[in-house]
Design a protein around this motif. Structure first.
Motif, PDB file in Angstrom:
ATOM      1  N   GLN A 190       5.047  -5.334  -4.690  1.00 34.24           N
ATOM      2  CA  GLN A 190       4.574  -4.418  -5.577  1.00 34.24           C
ATOM      3  C   GLN A 190       4.944  -2.877  -5.247  1.00 34.24           C
ATOM      4  O   GLN A 190       4.855  -2.147  -5.962  1.00 34.24           O
ATOM      5  N   HIS A 214      -4.782   6.655  -1.485  1.00 34.38           N
ATOM      6  CA  HIS A 214      -4.728   6.712  -0.005  1.00 34.38           C
ATOM      7  C   HIS A 214      -4.169   7.857   0.577  1.00 34.38           C
ATOM      8  O   HIS A 214      -4.294   7.911   1.644  1.00 34.38           O
ATOM      9  N   LEU A 221      -2.227   1.728  -9.809  1.00 33.97           N
ATOM     10  CA  LEU A 221      -1.867   0.566 -10.443  1.00 33.97           C
ATOM     11  C   LEU A 221      -3.178   0.101 -11.091  1.00 33.97           C
ATOM     12  O   LEU A 221      -2.894  -0.726 -12.326  1.00 33.97           O
TER      13      LEU A 221
HETATM   14  S1  SF4 Z   1      -1.210  -0.696  -5.399  1.00 34.16           S
HETATM   15 FE1  SF4 Z   1      -2.787   1.005  -5.509  1.00 34.16          FE
HETATM   16  S2  SF4 Z   1      -3.803   1.057  -3.528  1.00 34.16           S
HETATM   17 FE2  SF4 Z   1      -1.849  -0.138  -3.290  1.00 34.16          FE
HETATM   18  S3  SF4 Z   1      -0.387   1.447  -2.861  1.00 34.16           S
HETATM   19 FE3  SF4 Z   1      -0.180   1.180  -5.055  1.00 34.16          FE
HETATM   20  S4  SF4 Z   1      -1.588   2.746  -5.762  1.00 34.16           S
HETATM   21 FE4  SF4 Z   1      -2.107   2.449  -3.333  1.00 34.16          FE
END
Ligand code: SF4
Ligand SMILES: Cc1ncc(C[n+]2csc(CCOP(=O)(O)OP(=O)(O)O)c2C)c(N)n1
Lengths: 163, 542
Positions: A44, B343, B515
Motif C-alpha cells: 500500500q 511519521h 490513509l
Molecule cells: S499507511 Fe499511514 S502510517 Fe503508513 S506510511 Fe501511509 S500514512 Fe504513514
C-alpha cells in the motif's frame, strides 16, 4: 483446458490486486479451477506489486513460474522491464501505452481498462467479466468501470487488427 | 451449502471454517499474513477481538477453551515467540473446548523481520501441527484441528504460510454448521494448575497424547498419496507440495497434512517403494531431519534453498541437484512512507538532530530509508525502548545523549509498556527519551484498532488507554504531547531540550495516519450517532 498464466503488475495504489481479484473471479465464474497469489503487506505504500492468476482444468502451484506467463498486464510504464522475465516466449504484454493518455482520462480505472484489453485473448465469457466487476467494485463505480473495460477492449482489438 | 463453490483466500477459509465449526471466540494480534482471519471472522458474524499482543491473545483463548468453548487464536510467526510462554505450558493442560493456534509463517519475508520456521514450535512445545496446502485444506484442517484438539484435549497449531494465507483457491465448504459444545466451568485442578506436583504427571500425559495422535495419524491421518513412477518419491508438506506436483508430475508423492507427530511408518513404507526419496520442504530441514532420525534414508535440498520461499522453478532446481547461482530477482520499487504521512516530520527532525535512533516495527520503520536515514536498530516489536536504554547505559556521554527510542502506538501497547517500566526503574545517567508515534491505528498491517484507539476490532467504541496518563502514572519525569497543530519547529525544540536533560522523558506525537484519517473520522461520527444508517466506512475512501 491447459492452465492459462496471467501476471498483473504495477505500483501500490494502482489497483493491481483489485484487477487480479476481478480476473480470478471471472475465471471462477466461467467454471475453471483458479488460483491467485500475490504478496501483500508493504504494497500500500507505493512499492512494486504484482499478482499471479492461473486458471484452467486443474491448477497446482498458485504462482506463475518465471518465463511461463501467457499474458503480462502492466499498469505502470516503469514496471514493464522488471516484470518482462515472467513472460513466456510468444506471450503477450499489455502495457499502459495501449491507451492514449489524452483520450483515457480516468486513471483510477486503468486497471479495469487493461483487463478489458486482456479479455480479448483470455477465453472468459463477457457475462462473467461483468459479473466479476460488479461483485468486486462498489456500486457507484460500476458504470465507469464498464466503460473503461470496453475502452480497453476496443483499443486491444484495434491494435491487433492494425498489426 | 453442500457443493457450493467459493473462491477464498486461505485466511478467509480458516475464518469460514471457524464460523461453521461453532467457534465462540477468536482472539489474536494483527500480523501479515494472518490479519485477515479475524477480520473475516468478524465480518461473517463471529466474535473476534484484537488483544494487546499475542501472549494475551493466547491466554484469553486458553481461558475460553478451559471454559469449554471452541476457540481460535491467530498470529504471525514471530507472534508465536511472544505467545511461547503460555503455549509451552498450555500443552501440559487438558482443554475442554477445541483450541487452534494459527501460526502464519512468512518464508521469504514478504513482510516480516525474519523467516523463522515455526514447525520447530510443534516439536519444542510438543503440540500437534496441521499444514494445509491450499484454501480447501485450510478450511478442512480448521475443522480437523478442532476435532483433534477436543479428542485429545490438546491445543493444535495450524501452520499456514504467506502463499496459503493470501492465495485464493477454490473451497467447497461442509454441509452444515454443527452446534458446538456449550461453555460450562468444570473444575479439574490437576489438569489446569501447573504446579510441579501436577505438571510432572501432566508432562507424561502430554507425551502419551502425542503417541496416541501419532498412531491415529498412521492409521487415518490426512495423508495424500499420488502414485507415480517408483524412480522418484517425494515427501512434501504445505505449499511446497503443490510446487512439487507441478515440477515433477510423474513422481510418486506423499503429501503430509498432520506434520507433527509424523506418520513415520507410512513414510517408511512409501520410502521402501521408491528408488530415490526426496523431501521438498520450505525453510529449515525439519522434515528431512526427522525422517533421517527415524532411519528413513531421505535426501534433502541443498543449503541454498533454506533461504526464501520455494516455487516451481526452485523445486525443479532441487530435483536436478542444481546449486548454480540463481538469477537475481528483479529489483522493484521499494515502498515508502505515504506523502503526508505523519511519521515524515518526526524522522526529518531526528535526522537533522543527528540522533542515534533505536527503532521499532511498523510503517515508521521506513524511516530507515532515504531521505530520512534516521533509524539505527530494529529487531522486534517493543525492542526500541530496551535497546535504546542499553545503548544509553554504556555509550560515552556525547553519544548517549543522542539516543532516542521511537515506537508506534500499536507497538507500544503490544510490548512497549514494560520498556517504560525499565526506563523508570533503571534510568541511564543521561536519562532517556522515548517517542511514541501515535497515528491512531496499526497502519502497517492495514489499519487495525488497538487499546490506544478506543475502538474494538469492529471499530465500535470501547475503553481507551491514554499513553500520556500512563507515562505520568509510571513516574516518567517529562511527559509531552505534540499534536498535528504544532509546527515541526516545536518538536525540534522540545526534543533538543529533553536530550540536554538527564531525565526520563516521553513524547507522544499525535497525528492520524493519512490513509486511516477519513475512516477514523467516520468511526468517531458513528460513535456519536451522526452518520446515516446506510453509509459505510468503505465509502469514505476511494
Ligand atoms: S499507511 Fe499511514 S502510517 Fe503508513 S506510511 Fe501511509 S500514512 Fe504513514
Ligand atoms: C510479534 C509481532 N507481532 C506482529 C507483528 C506485525 N506488525 C509489525 S509492526 C506492527 C504494528 C504497527 O503499528 P504501529 O506501531 O501503530 O505503527 P504504524 O504502522 O501505525 O506506523 C505489527 C502488527 C510483528 N512484526 N511482530
Amino acid at each position: 483446458m491447459k492452465v492459462k498464466n496471467v501476471v498483473i503488475a504495477g505500483l501500490g495504489g494502482q489497483g493491481v490486486l483489485k484487477a487480479s481479484d476481478i480476473l480470478a473471479d471471472a475465471a471462477f465464474r466461467a467454471g475453471f479451477d483458479v488460483k491467485k497469489s500475490e504478496l501483500h503487506g508493504m504494497s500500500q505504500r507505493g512499492g512494486s506489486v504484482s499478482s499471479d492468476v492461473r486458471y484452467g482444468d486443474a491448477v497446482l502451484s498458485p504462482m506463475v513460474p518465471p518465463g511461463e506467463a501467457d499474458v503480462l498486464v502492466v499498469l505502470e510504464a516503469t514496471q514493464v522491464e522488471i516484470n518482462r522475465p515472467t513472460l513466456r516466449a510468444g506471450g503477450v504484454l499489455i502495457g499502459p501505452d495501449l491507451l492514449d493518455p489524452e483520450a483515457f482520462k480516468n486513471k483510477k480505472s486503468l486497471n479495469v481498462a487493461l483487463l478489458g484489453a486482456a479479455s480479448t485473448i483470455l477465453e472468459i465469457p463477457e457475462e462473467d467479466w461483468l459479473a466479476a466487476m460488479r461483485a468486486n467494485l462498489a456500486e457507484k463505480l460500476h458504470k465507469l468501470n464498464e466503460q473503461s473495460f470496453a475502452t480497453g477492449r476496443a483499443a486491444a482489438l484495434a491494435r491487433s487488427s492494425a498489426t | 451449502m453442500t457443493g457450493e463453490r467459493l473462491l477464498l483466500s486461505g485466511d478467509d477459509a480458516v475464518a469460514l471454517a471457524a464460523l461453521h465449526a461453532g467457534v465462540r471466540l477468536g482472539t489474536g494480534y494483527p500480523g501479515t499474513p494472518s490479519t485477515e482471519i479475524l477480520e473475516t471472522f468478524d465480518r461473517l458474524g463471529g466474535q473476534a477481538q484484537w488483544s494487546p499482543n499475542e501472549k494475551v491473545a493466547l491466554e484469553v483463548g486458553l481461558g475460553s477453551a478451559f471454559a469449554g468453548a471452541r476457540t481460535l487464536v491467530t498470529m504471525k510467526h514471530v507472534g508465536l515467540n511472544v505467545a511461547a510462554d503460555p503455549l509451552f505450558t498450555a500443552a501440559y493442560t487438558d482443554i475442554l473446548g477445541g483450541l487452534i493456534v494459527v501460526s502464519a509463517d512468512d518464508p521469504g519475508m514478504a513482510s516480516s523481520q525474519n523467516e523463522q520456521d515455526n514447525r520447530h514450535y510443534a516439536r519444542a512445545a510438543a503440540l500437534p501441527m496441521l499444514e494445509p496446502i491450499d484454501s480447501q485444506q485450510a478450511y478442512d484442517f480448521t475443522w480437523l484441528g478442532f476435532e483433534i484438539s477436543e479428542r485429545w484435549k490438546i491445543p493444535v497449531i495450524l501452520r499456514v504460510t504467506t502463499r496459503v494465507c493470501h492465495a485464493k483457491t477454490i473451497v467447497r465448504p461442509r454441509a452444515t454448521a454443527q452446534s458446538s459444545p456449550q461453555p460450562s466451568f468444570q473444575r479439574d485442578v490437576p489438569a489446569r494448575v501447573m504446579i510441579p506436583a501436577y505438571a510432572k504427571p501432566a508432562h507424561q500425559r502430554l507425551r502419551q497424547k502425542l503417541a496416541d495422535i501419532a498412531a491415529w495419524n498412521e492409521a487415518e491421518g490426512p495423508v495424500r498419496l499420488d502414485a507415480g513412477d517408483s524412480k522418484l518419491g517425494i515427501v512434501a508438506t504445505g505449499i511446497s507440495a503443490v510446487h512439487a506436483r507441478e515440477a515433477a508430475p510423474e513422481a510418486s508423492q506423499l503429501t503430509l497434512g498432520l506434520t507433527y507427530p509424523l506418520p513415520l511408518e507410512r513414510i517408511r513404507t512409501f520410502a521402501a517403494g521408491v528408488e530415490r526419496l526426496l523431501v521438498i520442504e520450505e525453510g529449515d530441514p525439519v522434515l528431512v531431519d526427522s525422517l533421517r532420525a527415524a532411519g528413513i534414508p531421505a535426501e534433502g535440498k541443498p543449503e541454498m534453498y533454506r533461504f526464501g520461499e520455494l516455487n516451481v522453478a526452485r523445486v525443479r532446481r532441487i530435483l536436478a541437484g542444481d546449486t548454480s547461482p540463481e538469477p537475481a530477482p528483479p529489483k522493484g520499487k521499494p515502498p515508502e512512507l505515504c506523502q503526508g504521512c505523519s511519521h515524515r516530520g518526526v524522522f526529518e527532525v531526528l535526522r537533522d538532530l543527528n540522533c542515534i535512533v533505536a527503532g521499532d516495527i511498523g510503517c515508521y520503520t521506513l524511516g530507515v530509508l532515504p531521505p530520512f536515514s534516521a533509524m539505527d536498530t530494529c529487531v522486534c516489536m517493543g525492542a526500541s525502548i530496551g535497546v535504546g536504554l542499553g545503548m544509553r547505559h554504556v555509550l560515552p556521554e556525547e553519544q548517549a545523549r543522542r539516543v532516542v527510542s521511537v515506537i508506534g502506538d500499536s507497538t507500544f501497547v503490544h510490548s512497549g509498556i514494560t520498556g517504560l517500566a525499565e526506563m523508570v526503574y533503571n534510568p541511564p545517567s543521561t536519562g532517556h527519551l522515548v517517542l511514541i508515534l501515535d497515528n491512531g491505528t496499526t497502519a502497517m498491517t492495514g489499519q487495525q484498532e488497538h487499546p490506544g484507539t478506543g475502538r474494538l476490532l469492529d471499530h465500535s467504541p470501547t475503553g481507551k488507554i491514554s499513553f500520556e496518563a500512563l507515562g505520568r502514572a509510571m513516574g516518567i519525569q517529562n511527559v509531552h504531547v505534540v499534536s498535528s497543530q504544532d509546527k515541526e519547529q516545536s518538536l525540534r525544540d522540545l526534543i533538543t531540550g529533553l536530550l540536554a536533560k538527564s531525565e526520563t522523558s516521553l513524547v507522544v506525537t499525535r497525528q492520524p495516519c493519512v490513509l486511516a484519517a477519513p475512516k477514523i473520522r467516520f468511526y468517531e461520527k458513528a460513535a456519536t450517532g451522526q452518520t446515516t444508517p446506510d453509509s459505510c466506512a468503505a465509502d469514505v475512501v476511494d
